[in-house]
Design a protein around this motif. Structure first.
Motif: not given
Length: 259
Positions: A84-93
């Motif tokens: 899961w990508e939120d704006r400019d970073s990955v927040v969940h894998t």
């Protein structure tokens, strides 16, 4: 005599109504799922919110879900990896492993930017949160809740709620059917049957003006309503409309292609 006849008619109608209701309700177990609708490959969704009816779209995310067929500890398995990508970073894998025939969970490991890590091994009946094993000795509320829920889930047939977009394609659709799905999200509360009802049909218009016939699968709770648009041909989830409270809404839209 007339009163008796009326009572008998009413009783008969109640039996008929109950019978029809029972026929329209499917208690989902291993015999009710068809994993042949899942295909190997990458599926990507755009997820966003509208904080009021006329508000601009906000809080966009991209969810990438990769399905593969693998061997897991000698078993045929379906592996689903999410990012899961939120704006400019990955927040969940998360990596979830399920039995290829029943889609019952075998293993899951996850990382959340704010919550840390979790590992749930359904075959060995072990679990860890932030690299610490969960045990009967845990007293912290979040750890105790997660451990008791996992123990219960390990003793019965469940489907991974974190894979709802992969679970819905497995179901035997027909208008008016209500599916009682034994959902469990590893690391959270105990398994629970959730009711999802095929309320109607609809059409989505895709590329080249293609019309896609869909089932509309509805799930409701107090102040919360979800409507999933599911292709009648492929059973893939194409869209989610999620009403939250009075004015807020969340949407998931499957992308036709992306890089």
């Amino acid at each position: 005599m007339r009163l008796l006849s009326v009572k008998l008619i009413c009783a008969f109608m109640l039996v008929v109504c109950f019978s029809v209701s029972a026929q329209d309700t499917v208690w989902v177990d291993a015999s009710k799922v068809n994993t042949q609708f899942l295909k190997e490959g990458v599926n990507r969704y755009l997820v966003y919110f509208k904080m009021s009816k006329d508000a601009a779209r906000s809080r966009p995310q991209f969810w990438t879900r990769t399905i593969s067929f693998e061997n897991y500890q000698g078993r045929d398995a379906i592996v689903v990896k999410q990012e899961w990508e939120d704006r400019d970073s990955v927040v969940h894998t998360v990596k979830s492993v399920c039995d290829k025939k029943t889609f019952a969970p075998l293993y899951q490991e996850s990382w959340w930017k704010q919550r840390g890590t979790g590992v749930f091994d359904f075959l060995n009946k072990t679990a860890r949160l932030n690299d610490q094993p969960l045990t009967d000795a845990d007293t912290a509320r979040n750890r105790k809740t997660a451990w008791l829920a996992f123990q219960k889930a390990s003793t019965q047939y469940v489907l991974n709620w974190h894979l709802d977009l992969e679970v819905f394609p497995l179901l035997p659709y027909a208008k008016g059917k209500t599916f009682m799905i034994p959902f469990y999200d590893p690391g959270f509360s105990a398994p629970k049957h959730e009711a999802y009802t095929v309320t109607s049909s609809g059409q989505l218009e895709g590329y080249d003006n293609q019309k896609v016939d869909c089932w509309l699968l509805t799930h409701e709770a107090k102040g919360y309503k979800e409507v999933f648009w599911i292709s009648k041909k492929t059973h893939e989830v194409l869209k989610l409309e999620n009403e939250i409270g009075k004015d807020r809404a969340r949407y998931k839209i499957k992308l036709g292609f992306s890089i």
